[in-house]
Write a protein that holds these residues in place. Sequence first.
Motif, PDB file in Angstrom:
ATOM      1  N   UNK A 167       0.833  -1.205   0.000  1.00 54.37           N
ATOM      2  CA  UNK A 167       0.000   0.000   0.000  1.00 54.37           C
ATOM      3  C   UNK A 167       0.870   1.259   0.000  1.00 54.37           C
ATOM      4  N   UNK A 168       1.890   1.278   0.871  1.00 54.22           N
ATOM      5  CA  UNK A 168       2.775   2.435   0.941  1.00 54.22           C
ATOM      6  C   UNK A 168       3.550   2.610  -0.360  1.00 54.22           C
ATOM      7  N   UNK A 169       3.991   1.505  -0.928  1.00 55.62           N
ATOM      8  CA  UNK A 169       4.751   1.576  -2.165  1.00 55.62           C
ATOM      9  C   UNK A 169       3.936   2.127  -3.321  1.00 55.62           C
ATOM     10  N   UNK A 173      10.158  -0.631  -6.624  1.00 55.45           N
ATOM     11  CA  UNK A 173      10.942  -1.758  -6.107  1.00 55.45           C
ATOM     12  C   UNK A 173      10.252  -2.368  -4.892  1.00 55.45           C
ATOM     13  N   UNK A 174       9.798  -1.532  -3.970  1.00 50.12           N
ATOM     14  CA  UNK A 174       9.098  -2.036  -2.782  1.00 50.12           C
ATOM     15  C   UNK A 174       7.823  -2.766  -3.181  1.00 50.12           C
ATOM     16  N   UNK A 175       7.116  -2.230  -4.175  1.00 48.85           N
ATOM     17  CA  UNK A 175       5.907  -2.886  -4.673  1.00 48.85           C
ATOM     18  C   UNK A 175       6.256  -4.262  -5.232  1.00 48.85           C
ATOM     19  N   UNK A 176       7.326  -4.327  -6.019  1.00 50.16           N
ATOM     20  CA  UNK A 176       7.733  -5.597  -6.615  1.00 50.16           C
ATOM     21  C   UNK A 176       8.054  -6.637  -5.557  1.00 50.16           C
ATOM     22  N   UNK A 177       8.798  -6.234  -4.528  1.00 52.65           N
ATOM     23  CA  UNK A 177       9.196  -7.185  -3.498  1.00 52.65           C
ATOM     24  C   UNK A 177       8.009  -7.631  -2.643  1.00 52.65           C
ATOM     25  N   UNK A 178       7.119  -6.703  -2.339  1.00 52.48           N
ATOM     26  CA  UNK A 178       5.932  -7.085  -1.580  1.00 52.48           C
ATOM     27  C   UNK A 178       5.089  -8.071  -2.375  1.00 52.48           C
TER      28      UNK A 178
END
Length: 390
Positions: free
Chosen positions: A35-37, A58-63
């Motif tokens: 959500x934050x990403x 990147x954070x979205x991808x990893x989550x």
Amino acid sequence: MTGRVSVRSVRASAPEYQGALGSLSVNASLPDVLEEGLRGARAAELSGDLHEAARCRLAVAEACRRLGRTGEADRAWKASYRAARAAGHEGAMAWALWSGGTLARQRGAFRLAYRLLRLAAEAGERGGDVVARGYSLAGLAETGRIQGDYASVARLHEQLLTEARRRGEARHTVWALEGIAQMHRNTGRFDEALALFEEAAETAERAEDRRGWAWALRGVADVVSARDGDVERALTLLSRAEEACREIRLRSALAYNHKMRGNVLYRAGRYDEARELYVQALDEFRAMDEPRGTALSRLGLVKADARLGRDAARTAAELTALRTDLERIGLLHARDIVDGAAAELGIGRLPEPTGGGPGTARPALPDTGAEALRSADPEGLRTADLEGAR
């Protein structure tokens, strides 16, 4: 020898969470990270801040990857890379490539994993991002280890462990300890494996790294079950690890936890219960498009069904098909795993593939993998430290 050197008592960090998301904990709930990403990416794209957009994607991808949403993860790491390239930021490009390579390994695309992780290591070096380069080299080592080429990656694991300890990087220390422990366990050196898994669990707990702790407990449970036949301790450890997996929403780790619980119950002769766990893990891995976990859960299910009375001819046919599938994925030790199961079940020698025979060559690392591992140089991490200090 690994040597036991204490890591500084610092909290584990999550360097894949960067920019506006840099304050997120390694233990942050993955839906919250997602959500934050997404919020940060939209804001960065509206403002034209391409570097920040790359970091948020990147954070979205990893989550998404850790939640098992592989299609979304694939789109997100590519969006991160495009933004980083447009911004001309080599370090951000390295992180995006690392994420893509890690996803490729998770999906069983080992050739692509080696290619992307090697590119990530090179971009990290060019951009002076020592952490991105270190993570990329670790990704190469893990890819080779998962494929079963321990001879090619054992030294690299040891070198990365030394570097992680020198830097006081608890999370990478835990990763390296677990990788070395897994190689010991898979080659029958249970005492060495247990000591390293326990050290990994202690290190992760001190650093408040719930993810690394959960994986390490799974390793301890496996060894105490296989070596000591201590079913209750193993199940208790897996229950504790499962709590951490659910807390952070580690979907892949949870599926592997369920498969390991099946293994523990199978070894204890509780075949009906083991079968239920293998079916559950199989469904979870299939939903995530994770072929290695799918195949290993299928193997457990075939073995449990055989113990519950399935006829030998059908079991032999299923094992033969499974061996082919495991080799197609790229697991170099597939033949040993499946032939060992056949021997355990009293099936006898499995038929060779068409055109095969006792002299049939075993699959080898792809050329891209062999070259990537040959070029992996952890010494560059220390060199970068010295250059940065000048």
